[in-house]
Design a protein around this motif. Sequence first.
Motif, PDB file in Angstrom:
ATOM      1  N   LEU A  38       0.825  -1.214   0.000  1.00  0.00           N
ATOM      2  CA  LEU A  38       0.000   0.000   0.000  1.00  0.00           C
ATOM      3  C   LEU A  38       0.857   1.260   0.000  1.00  0.00           C
ATOM      4  O   LEU A  38       0.486   2.269  -0.604  1.00  0.00           O
ATOM      5  CB  LEU A  38      -0.927  -0.010   1.207  1.00  0.00           C
ATOM      6  N   ALA A  39       1.989   1.210   0.671  1.00  0.00           N
ATOM      7  CA  ALA A  39       2.855   2.391   0.704  1.00  0.00           C
ATOM      8  C   ALA A  39       3.469   2.681  -0.656  1.00  0.00           C
ATOM      9  O   ALA A  39       3.653   3.845  -1.028  1.00  0.00           O
ATOM     10  CB  ALA A  39       3.957   2.195   1.744  1.00  0.00           C
ATOM     11  N   GLU A  40       3.768   1.648  -1.416  1.00  0.00           N
ATOM     12  CA  GLU A  40       4.441   1.835  -2.704  1.00  0.00           C
ATOM     13  C   GLU A  40       3.478   2.234  -3.816  1.00  0.00           C
ATOM     14  O   GLU A  40       3.731   3.170  -4.560  1.00  0.00           O
ATOM     15  CB  GLU A  40       5.178   0.546  -3.093  1.00  0.00           C
ATOM     16  N   ARG A  41       2.364   1.509  -3.958  1.00  0.00           N
ATOM     17  CA  ARG A  41       1.452   1.754  -5.085  1.00  0.00           C
ATOM     18  C   ARG A  41      -0.012   1.643  -4.635  1.00  0.00           C
ATOM     19  O   ARG A  41      -0.782   0.863  -5.167  1.00  0.00           O
ATOM     20  CB  ARG A  41       1.734   0.759  -6.208  1.00  0.00           C
ATOM     21  N   ARG A  42      -0.373   2.404  -3.620  1.00  0.00           N
ATOM     22  CA  ARG A  42      -1.730   2.314  -3.084  1.00  0.00           C
ATOM     23  C   ARG A  42      -2.771   2.575  -4.173  1.00  0.00           C
ATOM     24  O   ARG A  42      -3.730   1.819  -4.325  1.00  0.00           O
ATOM     25  CB  ARG A  42      -1.910   3.320  -1.943  1.00  0.00           C
ATOM     26  N   ARG A  43      -2.597   3.657  -4.928  1.00  0.00           N
ATOM     27  CA  ARG A  43      -3.606   4.020  -5.928  1.00  0.00           C
ATOM     28  C   ARG A  43      -3.717   2.950  -7.007  1.00  0.00           C
ATOM     29  O   ARG A  43      -4.817   2.560  -7.391  1.00  0.00           O
ATOM     30  CB  ARG A  43      -3.237   5.363  -6.562  1.00  0.00           C
ATOM     31  N   GLY A  44      -2.590   2.456  -7.493  1.00  0.00           N
ATOM     32  CA  GLY A  44      -2.625   1.446  -8.544  1.00  0.00           C
ATOM     33  C   GLY A  44      -3.244   0.141  -8.067  1.00  0.00           C
ATOM     34  O   GLY A  44      -4.010  -0.506  -8.784  1.00  0.00           O
TER      35      GLY A  44
ATOM     36  N   THR B  71      -3.217  -2.814 -15.022  1.00  0.00           N
ATOM     37  CA  THR B  71      -3.045  -2.091 -13.761  1.00  0.00           C
ATOM     38  C   THR B  71      -2.520  -3.000 -12.654  1.00  0.00           C
ATOM     39  O   THR B  71      -1.562  -2.652 -11.954  1.00  0.00           O
ATOM     40  CB  THR B  71      -4.379  -1.465 -13.329  1.00  0.00           C
ATOM     41  N   THR B  72      -3.151  -4.158 -12.481  1.00  0.00           N
ATOM     42  CA  THR B  72      -2.745  -5.036 -11.380  1.00  0.00           C
ATOM     43  C   THR B  72      -1.331  -5.567 -11.569  1.00  0.00           C
ATOM     44  O   THR B  72      -0.540  -5.614 -10.620  1.00  0.00           O
ATOM     45  CB  THR B  72      -3.718  -6.215 -11.238  1.00  0.00           C
ATOM     46  N   HIS B  73      -1.000  -5.962 -12.796  1.00  0.00           N
ATOM     47  CA  HIS B  73       0.342  -6.507 -13.022  1.00  0.00           C
ATOM     48  C   HIS B  73       1.405  -5.413 -12.939  1.00  0.00           C
ATOM     49  O   HIS B  73       2.501  -5.643 -12.412  1.00  0.00           O
ATOM     50  CB  HIS B  73       0.399  -7.226 -14.368  1.00  0.00           C
ATOM     51  N   ASP B  74       1.086  -4.231 -13.457  1.00  0.00           N
ATOM     52  CA  ASP B  74       2.045  -3.137 -13.358  1.00  0.00           C
ATOM     53  C   ASP B  74       2.282  -2.762 -11.901  1.00  0.00           C
ATOM     54  O   ASP B  74       3.434  -2.580 -11.475  1.00  0.00           O
ATOM     55  CB  ASP B  74       1.533  -1.919 -14.128  1.00  0.00           C
TER      56      ASP B  74
END
Length: 562
Positions: free
Chosen positions: A16-22, A90-93
Amino acid sequence: MSASLSNLKPIVKLFLAERRRGLLLGAALSATTVAAGIALLGLSGWFITATGIAGLSAAAIATFDVFMPSAGIRLLALGRTASRYAERLTTHDATLSVLAALRERLFRGWAAPGAARELARRPARLLFRLTGDIDALDSLYLRVLVPAAVAIAAALAVSIALGLMNPLFGLAVGATLLGAGLGIPLFAGRRATKHARRRTYGIEALRARTIDLVAGQTDLLMAGRLAAQRAAIAEADRYASDADDRLNRIEAGVTFGFGLTTTALLVGSLLSVAALAGSGAISASAATLAVLIAFASVEPFGALRRGAMELGRTLLAARRISPRLSADDEILGNREPQNGSAFRLNGVSAGYETETPVLHGIDLDMAAGSTLALIGTSGAGKSTLLSLLAAEIRQSRGSVECLDATLLTQRTELFQDSLRGNLQLANPEAKDAALNEALAAAGLLQDVAALPHGLDTRLAEGGMGLSGGQSRRLALARLFLRDTPLWLFDEPTEGLDGATARDVMNRLAEKAKGRSLVIATHIRREAAIADVIAVMEDGRVTEVSRRGEAAFEKALNRLRPD
């Protein structure tokens, strides 16, 4: 299981800290895809049924609106395709980005002094774990968290939609979906955890033993252990294969369980809507809609099947990785000494993790600006003492005060990079002028200048492309770029020819003026520049002599000549 699940918390926090929005966007797109699929199947069934019923009456044909339902079907079909494509991107990226950040963070952690020492002692095993464990964590988001969240959301949505037709019907379908849809994967996950771990351990053993066979086949052949090593590899393969077989059986059971659930849900839905349609509570087309929605609602839970099979591997990876993520990395360091000392050891005992102490009750100090030679037989504890001064290990007893130090180990560690890149490991901000100055001090500048690409010359793995003497000089130049008041050397000229070794020692003595040096050595030429010699035996300092004393010359005479 609860302890294993607690290990997931720091991993999820990092995600969540790295890519919460994605990650949240990917979950939302996955839910949209599932919702569009369920709605598409239900609406299509309703439309076909309603069209068929309308065709029975000329008046109904005239009033039946085919455009809105068909437009809705097209919208749902296109929306499902678009959301599926966007969800995969989105999920894989997001997952790959998080794993890249995790990999960087862990490798930086393993580059810290204490961890680096452990990594150097067991490189194959730990590197297998680092790479394999990080790869295992891609299942956490893609095959566990997102499918579970989407399946629960779909079950609730379907329960509400069917509850509008009949509350009891909607409640029964929702309870069946949540009970069986989550219960089957959870039960399978618990059963598969042990076998998934066994499979991981088996694959690790298989890789390690195969590497040992390839790398040490000559030694194994000479020792008559080649057949035994092949048998060990076969045993590891059987161990992993047996775990695979158990996992396949569990997966087959999950598939069978979901098949039974789908069948039971479909039969129950058919009986329920038949009763509702017979009582006039719903129309025939609504009954078709309800049956198809209930049927399609099982699909999101089917996505949990693979996650259940990999849950054990994921939990094992989390257990290994989370301790380094759950708290800030502890930075090892020694207190700075007072009264002009380079270091001061009082009653120090120390060793490596999981081992008995190597050093026992050492009392030793050295004045700043002087040079100390540590001598003694192999295994006496010289390298361990250097690791202690370099803050790579902690003492188990006593106190350690030491200036900031840089350690040059026996092995020359060079990497598949340019000469500049290998030098800038010591000082990333160093410019070419500083690099050339360090190379000149190490006696390597002329050799580098003669190369076609100079500092940009690429080295192969392990520094291939340089001779042994050049590699050692490059490592020495890298040390010169570390501006610390104390330099530690572990047999700095071992393996070099006499002329090269004497040149290296002369340059080292010249460059080290004003600094403190500690040299662990078996060779007279290395100890000859020392002001103090400390003799070590069995992890203890048994004798300390200073230049000018008879014991100093006696200690020098014990060493291997140049």
